[in-house]
Design an enzyme around this catalytic site. Structure first.
Site, short mmCIF file in Angstrom:
data_model
loop_
_atom_site.label_atom_id
_atom_site.label_comp_id
_atom_site.label_asym_id
_atom_site.label_seq_id
_atom_site.Cartn_x
_atom_site.Cartn_y
_atom_site.Cartn_z
N GLY A 257 48.96 60.55 18.56
CA GLY A 257 49.91 59.72 18.82
C GLY A 257 51.25 60.01 17.75
N SER B 210 54.52 61.13 18.58
CA SER B 210 55.45 61.19 18.94
C SER B 210 56.41 59.90 18.76
CB SER B 210 55.41 61.46 20.58
OG SER B 210 54.46 60.42 21.01
N ARG B 211 55.86 58.92 18.35
CA ARG B 211 56.70 57.55 18.25
C ARG B 211 55.88 56.82 17.20
NH1 ARG B 211 56.07 54.34 22.60
NH2 ARG B 211 54.39 55.53 23.45
N ASP C 275 45.25 63.71 26.43
CA ASP C 275 44.96 62.37 26.43
C ASP C 275 43.81 62.33 25.49
OD1 ASP C 275 43.87 60.25 26.92
OD2 ASP C 275 43.85 60.11 29.03
N VAL C 276 43.69 61.80 24.28
CA VAL C 276 42.59 61.69 23.26
C VAL C 276 41.54 60.71 23.81
CG1 VAL C 276 43.88 62.35 21.32
CG2 VAL C 276 43.88 59.96 22.11
N ASN D 187 45.48 58.00 15.24
CA ASN D 187 46.56 57.07 15.25
C ASN D 187 46.73 56.72 16.75
OD1 ASN D 187 49.29 55.60 14.46
ND2 ASN D 187 49.87 57.15 16.13
N SER E 248 43.76 47.81 12.45
CA SER E 248 44.65 46.85 12.90
C SER E 248 44.29 45.46 12.08
CB SER E 248 45.17 46.57 14.26
OG SER E 248 45.87 45.43 14.39
N TYR F 143 41.49 45.08 22.53
CA TYR F 143 42.22 45.61 21.46
C TYR F 143 41.32 45.62 20.07
CZ TYR F 143 46.15 47.03 18.35
OH TYR F 143 47.10 47.65 17.50
N LYS G 183 39.68 47.84 17.25
CA LYS G 183 40.04 47.95 15.81
C LYS G 183 39.08 47.49 15.08
CE LYS G 183 44.11 49.63 16.98
NZ LYS G 183 44.40 51.05 16.68
N ILE H 90 54.00 45.80 12.71
CA ILE H 90 54.92 46.83 12.52
C ILE H 90 55.88 46.93 13.35
CG2 ILE H 90 55.14 49.38 11.62
CD1 ILE H 90 53.36 47.42 9.90
P1 NAP Z 1 53.42 53.15 19.75
O1 NAP Z 1 54.98 53.22 19.04
O2 NAP Z 1 53.39 52.46 21.17
O3 NAP Z 1 53.07 54.61 19.75
C1 NAP Z 1 51.73 55.18 20.33
C2 NAP Z 1 51.44 56.56 20.04
O4 NAP Z 1 50.19 56.89 20.71
C3 NAP Z 1 52.51 57.39 20.93
O5 NAP Z 1 52.77 58.60 20.15
C4 NAP Z 1 51.60 57.82 22.13
O6 NAP Z 1 52.13 58.77 23.07
C5 NAP Z 1 50.25 57.89 21.68
N1 NAP Z 1 49.50 57.48 22.67
C6 NAP Z 1 48.93 56.65 23.54
N2 NAP Z 1 48.02 56.74 24.12
C7 NAP Z 1 47.29 58.11 23.96
C8 NAP Z 1 46.54 58.94 24.54
N3 NAP Z 1 45.59 58.55 25.21
N4 NAP Z 1 46.54 60.15 23.99
C9 NAP Z 1 47.22 60.61 23.08
N5 NAP Z 1 48.11 59.95 22.60
C10 NAP Z 1 48.44 58.66 22.98
O7 NAP Z 1 52.52 52.48 18.99
P2 NAP Z 1 52.39 52.18 17.32
O8 NAP Z 1 52.93 50.74 17.08
O9 NAP Z 1 52.97 53.39 16.65
O10 NAP Z 1 50.91 52.23 17.00
C11 NAP Z 1 50.04 53.30 16.56
C12 NAP Z 1 48.82 53.04 16.10
O11 NAP Z 1 48.90 51.75 15.12
C13 NAP Z 1 47.98 52.31 17.25
O12 NAP Z 1 46.74 52.93 16.91
C14 NAP Z 1 48.12 50.88 17.21
O13 NAP Z 1 47.06 50.25 17.50
C15 NAP Z 1 48.21 50.60 15.57
N6 NAP Z 1 48.86 49.54 14.95
C16 NAP Z 1 50.09 49.15 15.46
C17 NAP Z 1 50.32 47.95 14.90
C18 NAP Z 1 51.98 47.47 15.29
O14 NAP Z 1 52.32 46.35 14.93
N7 NAP Z 1 52.68 48.31 15.75
C19 NAP Z 1 49.74 47.26 13.98
C20 NAP Z 1 48.46 47.65 13.81
C21 NAP Z 1 47.97 48.82 14.29
P3 NAP Z 1 53.37 58.99 24.15
O15 NAP Z 1 54.53 58.60 23.13
O16 NAP Z 1 53.37 60.17 24.88
O17 NAP Z 1 53.18 58.02 24.88
#
Ligand code: NAP
Length: 252
Positions: A17, A19-20, A68-69, A95, A147, A160, A164, A193
């Site tokens: 993950g 890319s973003r 796709d992981v 991630n 999380s 979710y 976590k 975040i």
């Molecule tokens: P995000 O901006 O939505 O980015 C998600 C990333 O995961 C993207 O790179 C996406 O790829 C990739 N992804 C999704 N499904 C996938 C799959 N099946 N196989 C491979 N890659 C996949 O999310 P984020 O907020 O950065 O979250 C990253 C991690 O932090 C997650 O585990 C999330 O649960 C955790 N987290 C986030 C927060 C928050 O507030 N944002 C808080 C606590 C924990 P594509 O770009 O190709 O779709």
């Protein structure tokens, strides 16, 4: 030197993950610290290429692999790709994650299964993909992104939250199983975040959430990346089995 303890020169990291959001920030921080990166993503070809270009501009190598992981075979191909391109793997960052929020009464089995497989089964899949080379080289570091929701629970996020919380159990068990192979296994539990994932939350709810955070704001992906960098660096050489909470005081 203190700064050498945060140096990842010569290391190879597989980041899922990447890319973003948080994964992107981890890739960029690791590259700045000297690591070469295998960047995995699911769909966002353009964003993945942008991150790759930024990493290469820092003089580091980056290979992007769309996979796709949640699928075991695709994750095994990631493990093969990192060895084929770089000859080794030192760091795995689990991630990649998604949310499909509904109360239990409205949640479909498909929404339950998609989140379990993407957020939790992916840890099994990706760890299996890298563990033999790590054991063979008698070193490695694994960090998985849990999380605050895994510890607090949250209305509408039973799928979710279960993943976590599961990541924390996975981390503790892997830390025990792999300590004898000099492989450290930790998790990080971010609070809220600023990423695309948080962008799905309506503005009025966002205000309510910020009001509950003692430091008065959401976190940034870069702040999480710095903590993940610490956990992967020699500065954290005696840390294994922990889940590092990082949430602006939201969950104390
Ligand atoms: P995000 O901006 O939505 O980015 C998600 C990333 O995961 C993207 O790179 C996406 O790829 C990739 N992804 C999704 N499904 C996938 C799959 N099946 N196989 C491979 N890659 C996949 O999310 P984020 O907020 O950065 O979250 C990253 C991690 O932090 C997650 O585990 C999330 O649960 C955790 N987290 C986030 C927060 C928050 O507030 N944002 C808080 C606590 C924990 P594509 O770009 O190709 O779709």
């Amino acid at each position: 030197m203190i700064k050498d303890l945060y140096d990842l020169s010569g290391k190879v990291a597989l980041v899922t993950g990447g890319s973003r959001g948080i994964g992107r920030a981890i890739c960029l921080a690791f590259a700045e610290a000297g690591a070469d990166i295998l960047l995995n993503y699911a769909r966002s070809d353009k964003q993945a290429d942008d991150v790759k270009r930024q990493i290469e501009a820092m003089g580091r190598k980056c290979v992007t692999v769309r996979a796709d992981v949640s699928k075991f075979e695709q994750a095994q191909n990631l493990g093969k790709a990192v060895i084929n391109h770089f000859g080794k793997v030192d760091i795995l960052i689990n991630n990649a994650g998604v949310n499909r929020d509904r109360t239990l009464r409205r949640m479909t089995p498909e929404q339950w299964n998609e989140v379990i497989q993407t957020n939790l089964s992916s840890l099994f899949n990706c760890t299996k993909a890298v563990i033999e080379p790590m054991i063979a080289q008698n070193s490695g570091v694994i960090v998985s992104v849990s999380s605050i929701i895994g510890e607090m629970g949250n209305v509408g996020q039973v799928n979710y939250a279960s993943t976590k919380a599961g990541i924390i159990g996975f981390t503790k068990t892997m830390a025990r199983e792999l300590a004898g192979n000099n492989i450290r296994v930790n998790a990080i539990a971010p609070g809220f975040i600023e990423t695309d994932m948080l962008g799905t939350v309506p503005e009025d709810i966002r205000k309510q959430i910020v009001a509950q955070i003692p430091l008065g704001r959401f976190g940034t992906p870069e702040e999480i990346a710095l903590a993940v960098l610490f956990l992967c660096s020699p500065a954290a050489s005696w840390i294994t089995g922990i889940t590092l909470r990082m949430n602006g005081g939201h969950y104390i």
